[in-house]
Design an enzyme around this catalytic site. Sequence first.
Site, PDB file in Angstrom:
ATOM      1  N   LYS A 198       0.858  -1.178   0.000  1.00  0.00           N
ATOM      2  CA  LYS A 198       0.000   0.000   0.000  1.00  0.00           C
ATOM      3  C   LYS A 198       0.896   1.230   0.000  1.00  0.00           C
ATOM      4  CE  LYS A 198      -3.615   2.420   2.502  1.00  0.00           C
ATOM      5  NZ  LYS A 198      -4.547   2.387   3.635  1.00  0.00           N
ATOM      6  N   LYS A 250      -2.031  -1.578  -3.868  1.00  0.00           N
ATOM      7  CA  LYS A 250      -2.919  -0.419  -3.826  1.00  0.00           C
ATOM      8  C   LYS A 250      -2.119   0.875  -3.812  1.00  0.00           C
ATOM      9  CE  LYS A 250      -5.999   1.718  -0.544  1.00  0.00           C
ATOM     10  NZ  LYS A 250      -6.542   1.672   0.790  1.00  0.00           N
ATOM     11  N   TYR A 315     -15.069   1.120  -7.029  1.00  0.00           N
ATOM     12  CA  TYR A 315     -16.337   1.807  -6.752  1.00  0.00           C
ATOM     13  C   TYR A 315     -17.338   1.614  -7.892  1.00  0.00           C
ATOM     14  CZ  TYR A 315     -13.507   3.663  -3.029  1.00  0.00           C
ATOM     15  OH  TYR A 315     -12.684   3.754  -1.928  1.00  0.00           O
TER      16      TYR A 315
HETATM   17  C1  PBG Z   1      -7.022   3.336   5.328  1.00  0.00           C
HETATM   18  C2  PBG Z   1      -7.493   3.271   3.925  1.00  0.00           C
HETATM   19  C3  PBG Z   1      -7.339   4.264   2.920  1.00  0.00           C
HETATM   20  C4  PBG Z   1      -7.958   3.760   1.782  1.00  0.00           C
HETATM   21  C5  PBG Z   1      -8.486   2.520   2.106  1.00  0.00           C
HETATM   22  N1  PBG Z   1      -8.152   2.210   3.418  1.00  0.00           N
HETATM   23  C6  PBG Z   1      -6.801   5.621   2.948  1.00  0.00           C
HETATM   24  C7  PBG Z   1      -5.477   5.957   3.386  1.00  0.00           C
HETATM   25  O1  PBG Z   1      -4.588   5.142   3.603  1.00  0.00           O
HETATM   26  O2  PBG Z   1      -5.287   7.178   3.518  1.00  0.00           O
HETATM   27  C8  PBG Z   1      -8.036   4.469   0.467  1.00  0.00           C
HETATM   28  C9  PBG Z   1      -9.049   3.968  -0.484  1.00  0.00           C
HETATM   29  C10 PBG Z   1      -9.343   4.876  -1.600  1.00  0.00           C
HETATM   30  O3  PBG Z   1      -8.695   5.913  -1.800  1.00  0.00           O
HETATM   31  O4  PBG Z   1     -10.283   4.550  -2.340  1.00  0.00           O
HETATM   32  N2  PBG Z   1      -8.015   2.848   6.202  1.00  0.00           N
END
Ligand code: PBG
Length: 331
Positions: A198, A250, A315
């Site tokens: 991530k 991600k 989405y």
């Molecule tokens: C953290 C989390 C995030 C997203 C999913 N889980 C945001 C972050 O790390 O700031 C982002 C998902 C998206 O942008 O669609 N709980």
Amino acid sequence: MTAFPDRRLRRLRQTPALRRLVAETELSPSRLVLPVFVKEGIDAPLPIASMPGVSQHPLSGLAAVVEEAVAAGIGGIMLFGVPSARDATGTGAVDPEGILNRAIRVVADAAAGRITLQADLCLDEFTDHGHCGVLAADGAVDNDATLEIYAQMALAQAEAGADILGLSGMMDGQVAACRAALDAAGRTDVVILAYSAKYASAFYGPFRDAVESTLTGDRRTYQLDAANGREGVQEALIDIDEGADIVMVKPAGPYLDVLARVADVSSVPVWAYQVSGEYAMIEHAAAAGVIDRERAIGESLIGIRRAGAEAILTYWAIEVAGWLRAGRSLA
Ligand code: PBG
């Protein structure tokens, strides 16, 4: 020597029927997972301005979302909670009456096993400072103190009825900590989806609106640096070693190389999250008339699938599942 090419790859591209026959990559509704935002204290859906077409849902609206998802044939729902109160340690995340845990119970009841129920396991929606973990005295995110809370959160979400826990906090050791806690409680059945690679990304911008993030600063001390591909692969391998059942990359679009590398070496399923900014870019560009919305959506998803994702959080899950059921090709 002939003046003409003797290899003619255009031969297989002549007609829609031929192109369909030789398509290497396919997508099906079952490979799509819909992220869903549940907000405490509202009684009608609240549109999210930065994500046209996406809303925050009230608890009372979740059963309808489940029916839609089941009818669409998608693979699952990923739940995110938006609490009305937050504190330093994110107690709302472990409280059985916290908005996310309540939402899990509502969806578990409504779903009755017809669709997988996934829950975001992270503290950022529940802390008043907006970080994904608790803070040490010096203000830094305290990895190991956070793991203890994640373990409690895993038990609370499992107890509420989540099938799959989406560990998105990027703390070192989070998979091992949650697996150990679940197993010790006899919950060897609960699946762990590790958001392994991530990246610290600008493409989470609209999501932070969606969950009303209070974060100031950034997450660069725990999320990955965009420059590093090898490190993303290593994160996935470590998570698999710690017991992850599924690993994820991600965002998706800007990290297709990482996705492909992880898919090459992973011994477990590999997923990708097409995040809020990837969604918003296409929606806003289409609204401005500069891009063909449906073709761009289809191409973005088929690209993620081609790179190696076996399932995709998006989405557009419900809408695209409809296209696929109608037999449309995506690209
Ligand atoms: C953290 C989390 C995030 C997203 C999913 N889980 C945001 C972050 O790390 O700031 C982002 C998902 C998206 O942008 O669609 N709980």
